[in-house]
Design an enzyme around this catalytic site. Structure first.
Site: not given
Ligand code: FNR
Length: 385
Positions: A34, A116, A139, A165, A174, A260, A284, A287
């Site tokens: 995850y 979040s 969200y 976001t 995913r 974002k 993101h 993701r």
């Molecule tokens: C996220 N990200 C994310 N973004 C957001 O706006 N709300 C969310 O709830 C989440 N949840 C989330 C869970 C996990 C496990 C990850 C790894 C990422 C995205 C996050 O805010 C961010 O944009 C990325 O993680 C940035 O990339 P790096 O630093 O992981 O490479």
């Protein structure tokens, strides 16, 4: 002189990659997948890292002794470093109470923390711990009453910067998480028992405080069942954001507003025209869409379009103090990190957040002296040439 605990950690784990390696061994397979996963064959995850490492900076010398100042301010708030924690959902699955660990870290170092909507701790719990450092990520709920209630709860809990976001118009596929069993109801299977036994610290902590839940949203579902709340998330959050909706949030939110997930300069322009205070350049962490450009590639053009009219926040693919410097040099005001902070917490528990900050600070300051820059402003001037 006797080495203190943080110095010992720095010797054993001098880089984020060391924490990642240890984290991978300390948490169950489904939690790891995850945390790591992108979409499809995950070329966009690799692209974020590759394009980041391709950013070169040309040093200038003969500057005498330099003492780098990494403090900065944004939206009238001073931060002791230009980096912080990106919003992440279901964080308690990665490590029990990770939000609380990270909240203490950001308060200690005076850096931003974005909580979040789908975190496993509420704004009411985290707000008092983070003080002035708190940002809240929304969200966007379909129901305006729920939206207004969430905004009010965040504000009343001390979160003054709101981050909406944009880049989740729908949940992404995913495949890697799905394969690992993410989202399936918790079941008593041989595989789960094996995973629990293989990761005893994670398991004991989880059993002690209970399986992670999306606590902020329980109020709107009248249920504490994780399955019900997750169904609520996919039905009622997202898929609704438009420029009109953003305008409504703008009118409802008194503090700084950030959008974002922006990677297109025209979206950045429209957001500024809608009245946002900050553009958060991000994909993101790759993701959502496997075809997306690396976030660092999108940064310069967006900076060119809106700098001076909006603050610039950046994330995706940041894994070192050098990467923070790269993004700052290309025009970001604040750089957030997602996975890197959770690698730290999963690897080192209570000490993980602090240690990630120590690595980033040591690396940033060293790089700044190598480059001949005493301030963040000098970094930006260096990159402009
Ligand atoms: C996220 N990200 C994310 N973004 C957001 O706006 N709300 C969310 O709830 C989440 N949840 C989330 C869970 C996990 C496990 C990850 C790894 C990422 C995205 C996050 O805010 C961010 O944009 C990325 O993680 C940035 O990339 P790096 O630093 O992981 O490479």
């Amino acid at each position: 002189m006797k080495e203190n605990h943080l110095e010992r950690l720095m010797r054993r784990f001098p880089a984020i990659s060391d924490l990642r390696e240890r984290a991978g061994r300390r948490i169950p397979h489904v939690a790891w997948e995850y945390l790591e996963s992108g979409c499809g064959d995950e070329t966009a995850v690799a692209r974020n890292l590759e394009k980041m490492s391709a950013v070169t900076l040309v040093p200038r010398f003969l500057k005498g002794e330099l003492v780098p100042d990494v403090s900065t301010s944004l939206f009238g708030q001073t931060y002791q470093a230009p980096f912080g924690v990106a919003p992440m959902g279901l964080t308690g699955l990665i490590w029990p109470r990770s939000e609380l660990i990270l909240a203490r870290t950001v308060a200690k170092y005076s850096i931003p923390y974005c909580l979040s909507t789908v975190a496993t701790q509420t704004p009411e719990t985290v707000g008092p711990l983070v003080g002035d450092m708190g940002w809240f990520q929304l969200y966007p709920p379909r129901d305006p009453k729920t939206r207004d209630d969430l905004l009010k709860r965040a504000w009343d809990s001390g979160f003054k910067t709101m981050v909406v976001t944009a880049d989740v118009p729908v949940g992404s596929r995913r495949e890697r998480s799905t394969r690992a069993g993410f989202g399936r109801p918790e079941r008593f299977t041989l595989r789960n028992v094996y995973e629990a036994m293989k990761h005893p610290t994670w398991t004991i902590n989880t059993l002690r405080i209970g399986f992670p839940k999306l606590r902020t949203l329980e109020k709107y579902t009248n249920s504490t069942s994780t399955a019900t709340v997750i169904k609520y998330v996919s039905r009622s959050l997202g898929g609704t954001l438009s420029w009109d909706y953003l305008k409504e949030v703008r009118e409802a939110w008194e503090g700084p507003l950030v959008l974002k997930g922006i990677v297109h300069p025209e979206d950045a322009e429209l957001a500024v025209q809608t009245g946002v205070d900050g553009i958060y350049v991000s994909n993101h962490g790759a993701r959502q869409l496997n075809a997306v450009p690396a976030a660092i590639e999108s940064l310069p053009e967006i900076v060119r379009r809106v700098k001076g009219r909006a603050g610039i926040i950046f994330d995706s693919g940041v894994r070192s103090g050098l990467d923070v410097v790269r993004a700052i040099a290309l025009g970001a005001d604040i750089v957030l990190l997602g996975r890197a902070f959770l690698y730290g917490v999963a690897a080192l528990g209570d000490h993980g957040g602090d240690h990630v900050v120590e690595i980033l600070l040591a690396d940033m300051k060293n790089v700044m002296v190598q480059l001949g820059c005493a301030s963040l402003q000098e970094l930006r001037e260096l990159a402009r040439g």
